[in-house]
Scaffold this motif. Structure first.
Motif, PDB file in Angstrom:
ATOM      1  N   MET A 151      10.647  11.351  -4.414  1.00 44.75           N
ATOM      2  CA  MET A 151       9.679  10.305  -4.704  1.00 44.75           C
ATOM      3  C   MET A 151      10.086   8.955  -4.115  1.00 44.75           C
ATOM      4  O   MET A 151       9.415   7.961  -4.319  1.00 44.75           O
ATOM      5  CB  MET A 151       9.504  10.142  -6.219  1.00 44.75           C
ATOM      6  CG  MET A 151       8.974  11.364  -6.929  1.00 44.75           C
ATOM      7  SD  MET A 151       7.368  11.887  -6.313  1.00 44.75           S
ATOM      8  CE  MET A 151       6.290  10.690  -7.062  1.00 44.75           C
ATOM      9  N   LYS A 201       2.577   4.235   1.599  1.00 43.46           N
ATOM     10  CA  LYS A 201       1.770   3.484   0.652  1.00 43.46           C
ATOM     11  C   LYS A 201       0.686   4.354   0.027  1.00 43.46           C
ATOM     12  O   LYS A 201       0.403   4.258  -1.155  1.00 43.46           O
ATOM     13  CB  LYS A 201       1.147   2.297   1.384  1.00 43.46           C
ATOM     14  CG  LYS A 201       0.525   1.287   0.478  1.00 43.46           C
ATOM     15  CD  LYS A 201       0.078   0.089   1.280  1.00 43.46           C
ATOM     16  CE  LYS A 201      -1.055  -0.598   0.566  1.00 43.46           C
ATOM     17  NZ  LYS A 201      -1.721  -1.569   1.427  1.00 43.46           N
ATOM     18  N   TYR A 241       2.408   8.427  -2.119  1.00 44.36           N
ATOM     19  CA  TYR A 241       2.778   8.546  -3.521  1.00 44.36           C
ATOM     20  C   TYR A 241       1.630   8.060  -4.377  1.00 44.36           C
ATOM     21  O   TYR A 241       1.058   7.016  -4.130  1.00 44.36           O
ATOM     22  CB  TYR A 241       4.045   7.738  -3.816  1.00 44.36           C
ATOM     23  CG  TYR A 241       5.231   8.281  -3.067  1.00 44.36           C
ATOM     24  CD1 TYR A 241       5.736   9.537  -3.376  1.00 44.36           C
ATOM     25  CD2 TYR A 241       5.817   7.568  -2.044  1.00 44.36           C
ATOM     26  CE1 TYR A 241       6.790  10.061  -2.684  1.00 44.36           C
ATOM     27  CE2 TYR A 241       6.896   8.078  -1.345  1.00 44.36           C
ATOM     28  CZ  TYR A 241       7.379   9.327  -1.675  1.00 44.36           C
ATOM     29  OH  TYR A 241       8.420   9.856  -0.989  1.00 44.36           O
ATOM     30  N   GLY A 242       1.303   8.799  -5.393  1.00 43.76           N
ATOM     31  CA  GLY A 242       0.180   8.431  -6.245  1.00 43.76           C
ATOM     32  C   GLY A 242      -1.125   9.021  -5.745  1.00 43.76           C
ATOM     33  O   GLY A 242      -2.088   9.078  -6.477  1.00 43.76           O
ATOM     34  N   GLY A 271      -4.511   2.431 -10.367  1.00 46.07           N
ATOM     35  CA  GLY A 271      -4.074   3.246  -9.244  1.00 46.07           C
ATOM     36  C   GLY A 271      -5.226   3.674  -8.348  1.00 46.07           C
ATOM     37  O   GLY A 271      -5.137   3.634  -7.125  1.00 46.07           O
ATOM     38  N   TYR A 327      -6.584   0.700  -6.414  1.00 45.20           N
ATOM     39  CA  TYR A 327      -5.632   0.272  -5.394  1.00 45.20           C
ATOM     40  C   TYR A 327      -5.700   1.187  -4.173  1.00 45.20           C
ATOM     41  O   TYR A 327      -5.669   0.735  -3.040  1.00 45.20           O
ATOM     42  CB  TYR A 327      -4.226   0.284  -6.000  1.00 45.20           C
ATOM     43  CG  TYR A 327      -3.135  -0.084  -5.053  1.00 45.20           C
ATOM     44  CD1 TYR A 327      -3.036  -1.381  -4.551  1.00 45.20           C
ATOM     45  CD2 TYR A 327      -2.190   0.860  -4.656  1.00 45.20           C
ATOM     46  CE1 TYR A 327      -2.030  -1.722  -3.681  1.00 45.20           C
ATOM     47  CE2 TYR A 327      -1.183   0.523  -3.795  1.00 45.20           C
ATOM     48  CZ  TYR A 327      -1.103  -0.771  -3.303  1.00 45.20           C
ATOM     49  OH  TYR A 327      -0.099  -1.097  -2.444  1.00 45.20           O
ATOM     50  N   HIS A 328      -5.802   2.490  -4.424  1.00 41.27           N
ATOM     51  CA  HIS A 328      -5.746   3.430  -3.309  1.00 41.27           C
ATOM     52  C   HIS A 328      -7.086   3.720  -2.669  1.00 41.27           C
ATOM     53  O   HIS A 328      -7.167   3.963  -1.477  1.00 41.27           O
ATOM     54  CB  HIS A 328      -5.109   4.744  -3.757  1.00 41.27           C
ATOM     55  CG  HIS A 328      -3.637   4.636  -3.962  1.00 41.27           C
ATOM     56  ND1 HIS A 328      -2.755   4.406  -2.929  1.00 41.27           N
ATOM     57  CD2 HIS A 328      -2.880   4.697  -5.078  1.00 41.27           C
ATOM     58  CE1 HIS A 328      -1.529   4.345  -3.397  1.00 41.27           C
ATOM     59  NE2 HIS A 328      -1.576   4.511  -4.704  1.00 41.27           N
TER      60      HIS A 328
END
Lengths: 327, 296
Positions: free
Chosen positions: A54, A83, A86-87, A114, A117-118
């Motif tokens: 991770m 960026k 992950y997530g 999350g 943001y993504h």
């Protein structure tokens, strides 16, 4: 095809007192829709293994080997990919739901953060998705929860919220680091069953880290047993329980309390304590505590043998106890 | 498991307590009385130029050391100036000094504290050393040094008090950041790809701000009193009468204090109530929000 392929992973921490060999020669793979259990006691390197995947290790950690996710090596991921990796592609559930939620932010904003943001979706879409996620992790009255703060939920509910957060961007792989260790025993089973059914429904890969062989028994497809930063045994779950090759796996299994044994039966703990990882290893890390150890065990590191009753059953031992030892 | 259970029991009580009542009623009557008083004082201070009150510099508005009467509520001082008007105009300087001082302390100390608590390492060592140095320096000497060297304007007096606030504010910010930076929600944010800046602003700051805001109120009270101390030493703001200077002038000659104690006691009473309100409001805020903190 494998989702995650870890090859010869080694993590060494450079400390002022010299190197600490936290993880050495670890290899495993996870396929889509499959669950892998990583089992080991404290200090066995299981957490360091996933933290390295991770990107959560401090800079003092020296990582070698490869970890390929969908054919991309995680250890030299370009920062612009990182960026949104992950997530999104890989998400993680942490051990303690008491500390993995921000106490001053509402559940809704933590869930949607999350996603927004993504993916940059609108706040009303994000809220709708948040309700959907809370339903997915079986939290009742989902829409009322968005305005609540973490302290208004019980430990089990909080862990469900943490799982919902991890699922926000439809990860292909979910890593759960001892997801039930901090919970009440009665809640542990619910959370494990939830993770199991989510894996099946969403067709994700799941890595379940635990110190409890009982937890992985009927919820994983493969098991990695780790000790002293090394893989002791790696095999399909059914094979491991049917035919334990490594004395450590056997010892770990026997130390589980068993309700069906008669009253007064004593537990079978493993004598001794885990190895000091700052010493350059010369033999099998388990040798000092192993009842079957022979001279060779403490002078030579056993490689991973492919053996046992079936293929794909690997064990790092010169004196295997299962069917491989009999032949 | 036992650990978790004990934790749960310990935190259950406040959780129940705060579901029953709204936040405003839990803050209590005292808090709201304090807030009302502070609003009155600050409002009067802000509106001073437009209020129908006597010019604070005009002498012989009343007689020499005249007692309170209607139209001259706080009486007049030795030169016949209106004490009520002086007190309101004094509030402008005292509150401004207190506000700027605590603002400087927060911007500099808070920022340094959060950054050092978050990044740790060598930066943390340097910042902590600066804090310890500031704390070990005699406060009064530092204030005297700055105001003597740089001038006795509102800005420099406020700045010298602000510098004194940096270390205590910064240490609290650092300690709070250390507590929260280790929590998994910060790691989770990092896993989600959040930048340092995003983690500090979105995850840590909301947690650090609550105890800090209580300290801000307490600190402002301290700064107001500290300004009074500087005034008493004759090194506070040069032009204009702050509360401290007003009290100093009214109490500096013993005969005047004996003949007309009201000229000193009215501003003293206002300072007392204002600082008490600041402290009480700060304390209540901390208590109420600390309970929420515990629930975690």
């Amino acid at each position: 095809m494998s989702l995650l392929d870890v090859e010869d992973l080694a993590v060494t921490f450079n400390t002022p007192d010299g190197p600490v060999y936290a993880v050495s020669n670890v290899s495993f793979s996870v396929k889509k829709g499959e669950a892998l259990g990583i089992v080991g006691e404290s200090g066995s390197g299981k957490s360091v293994t996933v933290k390295s995947l991770m990107g959560l290790l401090p800079r003092t950690a020296d990582i070698t080997g490869t970890a390929e996710f969908d054919g991309v090596n995680l250890f030299n991921l370009p920062s612009d990919r990182k960026k949104h990796f992950y997530g999104v592609d890989v998400a993680m559930v942490f051990q303690n739901p008491m500390t993995s939620l921000n106490p001053v932010k509402r559940i809704g904003s933590q869930l949607t953060e999350g996603m927004r943001y993504h993916t940059g979706i609108s706040s009303s879409d994000a809220n709708a998705r948040a309700v959907e996620l809370l339903d997915l992790v079986r939290i009742p009255d989902a829409s009322d929860r968005l305005a609540q703060y973490p302290h208004e939920l019980s430990g089990g509910m909080r862990q469900r919220v943490v799982i919902a957060m991890a699922l926000a961007n439809d990860p292909a792989l979910l890593i759960a680091d001892e997801p039930t260790t901090a919970l009440d025993v009665t809640v542990q089973r619910d959370i494990l069953d939830l993770l199991d059914s989510l894996r099946a429904d969403l067709d994700m890969g799941l890595v379940l880290i635990t110190h409890d062989l009982g937890v992985v028994h009927d919820r994983t497809d493969n098991i990695v047993v780790m000790y002293g930063g090394r893989v002791m045994e790696l095999a399909p779950t059914n094979d491991v329980f049917a035919d334990m090759e490594h004395p450590y796996t056997e010892a770990l299994y026997q130390s589980i309390p068993n309700m069906s044994l008669p009253r007064g039966t004593r537990l079978n703990p493993i004598p001794g304590s885990p190895p000091d990882l700052s010493v350059t290893p010369v033999g099998c890390p388990f040798a000092p505590r192993c009842t079957y150890a022979i001279d060779r065990c403490s002078s030579e590191i056993p490689p991973l043998f492919d053996g046992g009753a079936r293929a794909d059953h690997y064990y790092a031992c010169f004196v295997p106890q299962g069917s491989a030892g009999e032949s | 498991m036992a650990e978790t259970t004990a934790h749960d029991i310990a935190v259950e009580a406040p959780a129940e307590a705060d579901t029953g009542q709204s936040v405003s009623s839990r803050l209590g009557l005292g808090f709201w009385l304090s807030v009302v008083w502070l609003i009155i004082v600050a409002g009067l201070a802000l509106l001073a130029p437009w209020l129908p009150i006597a010019d604070p510099n005009e002498t012989a508005v009343g007689g020499r050391l005249e007692g309170p009467r209607s139209g001259l509520w706080f009486g007049s001082d030795a030169t016949g100036r209106d004490v009520f008007s002086l007190t309101i105009w004094g509030a402008r300087i005292s509150l401004l000094v207190g506000f700027i001082a605590i603002l400087v302390g927060f911007l500099v100390g808070g920022t340094l504290g959060i950054l050092s608590g978050y990044f740790r390492g060598r930066f943390d060592s340097i910042v902590s050393f600066i804090f310890v140095t500031l704390l070990s320096f005699p406060a009064l000497i530092l204030a005297i040094l700055i105001t003597t060297l740089l001038g006795r304007t509102v800005f420099w007096v406020a700045l010298s008090l602000g510098i004194l606030a940096i270390a205590p504010v910064g240490r609290l910010a650092r300690a709070q950041t250390l507590v929260f930076a280790e929590r998994d929600f910060v790691t989770a944010a990092r896993v989600l790809g959040a930048s340092h800046r995003r983690i500090i602003v979105h995850e840590l700051l909301p947690n650090v701000v609550i105890p800090m805001s209580a300290l801000a109120l307490l600190g402002m009270g301290i700064a107001v009193v500290a300004e009074g101390t500087l005034a008493f030493l004759g090194i506070s703001v040069e032009d204009g009468l702050s509360w401290g200077k007003q009290i100093f002038l009214a109490a500096s000659r013993r005969s005047e204090l004996q003949d007309g104690p009201h000229a000193a006691f009215f501003p003293i009473g206002v300072v007392f109530l204002t600082v008490l309100s600041l402290n009480y409001a700060g304390d209540r805020l901390r208590e109420v929000f600390d309970a929420k903190e515990l629930v975690l």
